[in-house]
Design an enzyme around this catalytic site. Structure first.
Site, PDB file in Angstrom:
ATOM      1  N   ARG A 216      37.270  -0.871-108.621  1.00 46.10           N
ATOM      2  CA  ARG A 216      37.762   0.616-108.129  1.00 46.10           C
ATOM      3  C   ARG A 216      38.969   0.564-107.043  1.00 46.10           C
ATOM      4  O   ARG A 216      38.730   0.028-106.180  1.00 46.10           O
ATOM      5  CB  ARG A 216      36.570   1.625-107.715  1.00 46.10           C
ATOM      6  CG  ARG A 216      35.776   1.414-109.058  1.00 46.10           C
ATOM      7  CD  ARG A 216      34.424   2.461-108.907  1.00 46.10           C
ATOM      8  NE  ARG A 216      33.682   2.459-110.084  1.00 46.10           N
ATOM      9  CZ  ARG A 216      32.703   3.156-110.251  1.00 46.10           C
ATOM     10  NH1 ARG A 216      32.277   4.065-109.373  1.00 46.10           N
ATOM     11  NH2 ARG A 216      31.892   3.295-111.187  1.00 46.10           N
TER      12      ARG A 216
ATOM     13  N   GLU B  79      40.062   2.704-105.295  1.00 44.12           N
ATOM     14  CA  GLU B  79      39.883   3.632-104.330  1.00 44.12           C
ATOM     15  C   GLU B  79      40.188   3.472-102.713  1.00 44.12           C
ATOM     16  O   GLU B  79      39.650   2.219-102.288  1.00 44.12           O
ATOM     17  CB  GLU B  79      38.578   4.396-104.152  1.00 44.12           C
ATOM     18  CG  GLU B  79      38.062   4.862-105.457  1.00 44.12           C
ATOM     19  CD  GLU B  79      36.589   4.779-105.821  1.00 44.12           C
ATOM     20  OE1 GLU B  79      35.766   4.401-105.036  1.00 44.12           O
ATOM     21  OE2 GLU B  79      36.264   5.463-107.000  1.00 44.12           O
TER      22      GLU B  79
ATOM     23  N   ARG C 259      30.114   2.180 -97.009  1.00 50.63           N
ATOM     24  CA  ARG C 259      29.396   1.778 -97.936  1.00 50.63           C
ATOM     25  C   ARG C 259      30.280   1.785 -99.269  1.00 50.63           C
ATOM     26  O   ARG C 259      29.845   1.894-100.594  1.00 50.63           O
ATOM     27  CB  ARG C 259      28.311   3.055 -98.078  1.00 50.63           C
ATOM     28  CG  ARG C 259      29.174   4.460 -98.460  1.00 50.63           C
ATOM     29  CD  ARG C 259      28.194   5.558 -98.928  1.00 50.63           C
ATOM     30  NE  ARG C 259      28.597   6.768 -99.476  1.00 50.63           N
ATOM     31  CZ  ARG C 259      29.570   7.650 -98.643  1.00 50.63           C
ATOM     32  NH1 ARG C 259      29.733   7.504 -97.471  1.00 50.63           N
ATOM     33  NH2 ARG C 259      29.954   8.634 -99.358  1.00 50.63           N
ATOM     34  N   HIS C 260      31.491   1.600 -99.088  1.00 51.79           N
ATOM     35  CA  HIS C 260      32.533   1.514-100.265  1.00 51.79           C
ATOM     36  C   HIS C 260      33.393   0.263-100.376  1.00 51.79           C
ATOM     37  O   HIS C 260      33.736  -0.029 -98.942  1.00 51.79           O
ATOM     38  CB  HIS C 260      33.658   2.760-100.257  1.00 51.79           C
ATOM     39  CG  HIS C 260      33.177   3.717-100.760  1.00 51.79           C
ATOM     40  ND1 HIS C 260      32.659   4.953 -99.847  1.00 51.79           N
ATOM     41  CD2 HIS C 260      32.824   4.392-101.987  1.00 51.79           C
ATOM     42  CE1 HIS C 260      32.318   6.045-100.552  1.00 51.79           C
ATOM     43  NE2 HIS C 260      32.315   5.784-101.794  1.00 51.79           N
TER      44      HIS C 260
ATOM     45  N   GLU D  40      23.878   7.308-101.834  1.00 51.07           N
ATOM     46  CA  GLU D  40      23.728   7.355-103.317  1.00 51.07           C
ATOM     47  C   GLU D  40      23.445   5.690-103.577  1.00 51.07           C
ATOM     48  O   GLU D  40      24.332   5.196-103.306  1.00 51.07           O
ATOM     49  CB  GLU D  40      24.881   7.859-104.019  1.00 51.07           C
ATOM     50  CG  GLU D  40      24.775   7.538-105.406  1.00 51.07           C
ATOM     51  CD  GLU D  40      26.072   8.254-106.012  1.00 51.07           C
ATOM     52  OE1 GLU D  40      26.715   8.945-105.699  1.00 51.07           O
ATOM     53  OE2 GLU D  40      26.611   7.343-107.015  1.00 51.07           O
TER      54      GLU D  40
ATOM     55  N   SER E 152      23.836   6.318-110.029  1.00 51.44           N
ATOM     56  CA  SER E 152      24.109   7.546-110.947  1.00 51.44           C
ATOM     57  C   SER E 152      23.705   7.348-112.544  1.00 51.44           C
ATOM     58  O   SER E 152      24.133   6.287-112.767  1.00 51.44           O
ATOM     59  CB  SER E 152      25.580   7.869-110.778  1.00 51.44           C
ATOM     60  OG  SER E 152      25.857   8.411-109.578  1.00 51.44           O
TER      61      SER E 152
ATOM     62  N   ARG F 234      24.909  -1.610-102.765  1.00 54.35           N
ATOM     63  CA  ARG F 234      24.278  -0.470-102.139  1.00 54.35           C
ATOM     64  C   ARG F 234      22.743  -0.603-101.797  1.00 54.35           C
ATOM     65  O   ARG F 234      22.505  -0.112-100.682  1.00 54.35           O
ATOM     66  CB  ARG F 234      24.490   0.847-103.106  1.00 54.35           C
ATOM     67  CG  ARG F 234      25.992   1.454-103.055  1.00 54.35           C
ATOM     68  CD  ARG F 234      26.268   2.150-101.821  1.00 54.35           C
ATOM     69  NE  ARG F 234      27.575   2.706-101.960  1.00 54.35           N
ATOM     70  CZ  ARG F 234      28.218   3.848-102.426  1.00 54.35           C
ATOM     71  NH1 ARG F 234      27.355   4.706-102.990  1.00 54.35           N
ATOM     72  NH2 ARG F 234      29.385   4.129-102.336  1.00 54.35           N
TER      73      ARG F 234
HETATM   74  P1  ATP Z   1      30.321   7.407-104.348  1.00 54.97           P
HETATM   75  O1  ATP Z   1      29.925   8.708-104.457  1.00 54.97           O
HETATM   76  O2  ATP Z   1      29.226   6.817-103.523  1.00 54.97           O
HETATM   77  O3  ATP Z   1      31.628   6.771-103.976  1.00 54.97           O
HETATM   78  P2  ATP Z   1      30.240   7.148-107.247  1.00 54.97           P
HETATM   79  O4  ATP Z   1      29.439   8.306-107.710  1.00 54.97           O
HETATM   80  O5  ATP Z   1      31.793   7.256-107.435  1.00 54.97           O
HETATM   81  O6  ATP Z   1      29.906   6.626-105.821  1.00 54.97           O
HETATM   82  P3  ATP Z   1      29.304   5.729-109.729  1.00 54.97           P
HETATM   83  O7  ATP Z   1      30.568   6.023-110.446  1.00 54.97           O
HETATM   84  O8  ATP Z   1      28.150   6.896-109.817  1.00 54.97           O
HETATM   85  O9  ATP Z   1      29.992   5.902-108.383  1.00 54.97           O
HETATM   86  O10 ATP Z   1      28.843   4.196-109.826  1.00 54.97           O
HETATM   87  C1  ATP Z   1      27.322   3.933-109.894  1.00 54.97           C
HETATM   88  C2  ATP Z   1      27.021   3.330-108.418  1.00 54.97           C
HETATM   89  O11 ATP Z   1      27.764   2.194-108.208  1.00 54.97           O
HETATM   90  C3  ATP Z   1      26.788   4.232-107.389  1.00 54.97           C
HETATM   91  O12 ATP Z   1      25.629   4.981-107.421  1.00 54.97           O
HETATM   92  C4  ATP Z   1      26.941   2.907-106.327  1.00 54.97           C
HETATM   93  O13 ATP Z   1      25.662   2.590-105.976  1.00 54.97           O
HETATM   94  C5  ATP Z   1      27.794   1.974-106.796  1.00 54.97           C
HETATM   95  N1  ATP Z   1      29.062   2.115-106.332  1.00 54.97           N
HETATM   96  C6  ATP Z   1      30.261   2.904-106.731  1.00 54.97           C
HETATM   97  N2  ATP Z   1      31.509   2.772-106.172  1.00 54.97           N
HETATM   98  C7  ATP Z   1      30.967   2.017-104.969  1.00 54.97           C
HETATM   99  C8  ATP Z   1      31.999   1.512-104.024  1.00 54.97           C
HETATM  100  N3  ATP Z   1      33.047   1.723-103.875  1.00 54.97           N
HETATM  101  N4  ATP Z   1      31.457   0.740-103.345  1.00 54.97           N
HETATM  102  C9  ATP Z   1      29.970   0.430-103.365  1.00 54.97           C
HETATM  103  N5  ATP Z   1      29.179   0.709-104.490  1.00 54.97           N
HETATM  104  C10 ATP Z   1      29.713   1.624-105.318  1.00 54.97           C
HETATM  105 MG    MG Z   2      27.668   8.594-108.716  1.00 52.16          MG
END
Ligand code: ATP
Ligand code: MG
Length: 432
Positions: A213, A215, A221-222, A356, A359, A407
């Site tokens: 990703r 981002e 946490r990211h 989180e 999801s 996470r």
């Molecule tokens: P967040 O809102 O915390 O940035 P997200 O809702 O964008 O996460 P999802 O697309 O729902 O992320 O991805 C499913 C799972 O993958 C998340 O619940 C989390 O556990 C993990 N995850 C997602 N993005 C990240 C990240 N950038 N770094 C670490 N873990 C991540």
């Molecule tokens: Mg999510």
């Protein structure tokens, strides 16, 4: 090469001849008496040399050893009440297998602490610290327990492509790459492929996968390269069936980790949840409002709201783990199944101590509704034909989730995400 690992040497080994291999952890030279601490995968053992009792060549060898060199020690096990484990080795020979340079980039004995960046720059050496190695042995346990639970529940492990032609979660956040004469991307998740697997008759699949990703986060946490356990299951009644599997999976992972020996090295305890509360998004917004944190209906929870909700759930409901259900449809991806009231969706997040960790939800399985949602969101079907095709020839109702491994690890051990990933990839870090 070795006869024993350090932790296999106990008081019962008294008198045994042993050959040990490992690293020079510490040397204490008291003149006539010399102590050498050898470290291997499983721990430490004291090597004791004494003028008169030990051959001079061996005594000299200890004097010239450099810390963190790889050595071979041949000797005899002797009982000694004063030694750390009640035993020590009297060496008959010490050989250097590979000499370490000095000074060292990091102090493995941790008498001198280093910052995280220095540690990550020298991760191979950082991982020689038993405390740091323990994190990754627990991580291994997360995966082992997860795989065991899923196998016991008839999930089949699969692999789907990480080089893809189009986005799975909306147009942004993709890392582009060149694929011969075509444009390609690194996969943000296995979403489209695991859903297509529901049209095959496999019924229950999972993937231990990477998400890439792009981002520009800078949080605890990211990361930009993420690992996750992704599942998809068919013939479900609704999202509750999926939540039940996630609940079982997370409980068995936590339970198994709570028994890990390595927690002692870390000085930590893990509490095992009995009940995972399920609250709706609307209830969460109300609870936050009662604590003076205002979320506009339809907005996702920000970092502060997530944290506060974690605290409320722990203090008022004694629940470290909790589901947030019935999210507003407009903040969930196009494949999310709308609820009866189309303002809401059949999706959920799983929170763990204010972060989180997963999801998921029920997905749309009807081709017409799916294309309608794609059009409504202005996404365009181009590039999604291969996916939509699978919905036209018998797609069962299905759902799934993505559970972040990084996470769950960080929340299990109360550490920032970079601590629980071997070689983390964030906005600033691409090496090592
Ligand atoms: P967040 O809102 O915390 O940035 P997200 O809702 O964008 O996460 P999802 O697309 O729902 O992320 O991805 C499913 C799972 O993958 C998340 O619940 C989390 O556990 C993990 N995850 C997602 N993005 C990240 C990240 N950038 N770094 C670490 N873990 C991540
Ligand atoms: Mg999510």
């Amino acid at each position: 090469m070795r006869t024993h690992y350090s932790n296999e040497i106990t008081q019962k080994s008294d008198g045994k001849s042993v050959i040990l291999y490992g690293w020079v952890h510490e040397i204490r030279d008291l003149g006539k008496l010399k102590f050498l601490i050898l470290r291997d995968r499983d721990g430490f053992i004291q090597i004791t040399a004494r003028k008169g009792a030990t051959e001079d060549v061996v005594l000299h060898k200890i004097e010239e050893l450099s810390k963190e060199s790889v050595i071979e020690v041949t000797g005899t096990v002797k009982l000694n009440e004063q030694a750390p484990k009640g035993v020590e080795i009297f060496p008959s020979s010490i050989k250097t297998i590979n000499k370490s340079k000095s000074p060292l980039p990091l102090d493995v004995t941790e008498k001198v602490r280093a910052d995280l960046d220095t540690r990550l720059n020298n991760r191979f050496m950082d991982l020689r610290k038993p405390r740091i190695a323990a994190i990754f042995k627990i991580r291994d346990n997360v995966l082992r327990a997860g795989r065991e639970f899923l196998a016991n529940n008839s999930f089949v492990e699969i692999h789907t492509p990480k080089i893809i032609a189009s986005a799975s979660e909306g147009g942004t956040e993709l890392f582009p790459l060149s694929y011969f004469d075509k444009e390609a991307f690194l996969a943000q998740s296995p979403q489209l492929y695991k859903q297509m697997m529901m049209a095959t008759g496999f019924d229950r699949v999972y993937e231990v996968t990477y998400y890439f990703r792009a981002e520009e986060h800078d949080t605890r946490r990211h990361l930009n390269e993420i690992t996750a356990i992704d599942i998809e299951m068919a013939f479900i009644k609704d999202e509750n069936d999926v939540m039940n599997i996630l609940e079982g999976l997370v409980k068995s992972i936590i339970k198994s980790c709570s028994k890990c020996e390595e927690l002692k090295v870390l000085g930590k305890e893990i509490s095992v949840p009995t009940d995972i509360r399920r609250i709706t998004y609307d209830e969460a917004v109300e609870m936050l409002k009662d604590h003076k944190k205002f979320i506009q209906w339809g907005e996702d929870l920000d970092t502060e709201a997530e944290k506060l909700l974690g605290r409320i759930m722990k203090e008022e409901y004694n629940s470290e783990l909790y589901f947030l259900t019935q999210y507003p449809l407009k903040i969930k991806p196009f494949y999310t199944m709308p609820a009866k009231n189309h303002k809401y969706s059949r999706s959920f997040d799983l929170g763990y101590k204010g972060v989180e960790i997963a999801s998921g939800g029920q997905r749309i399985h009807c081709h017409d509704l799916l294309t309608e949602r794609i059009e409504h969101l202005g996404l365009g079907k181009t590039g999604l034909e291969f996916y939509l095709n699978a919905f036209e020839y018998g797609m069962p109702p299905h759902g799934g989730f993505g559970l972040g491994i990084d996470r769950i690890m960080m929340q299990l051990l109360d550490m920032p995400v970079r601590e629980v990933v071997l070689f983390p990839r964030d906005r600033h870090r691409l090496v090592p």
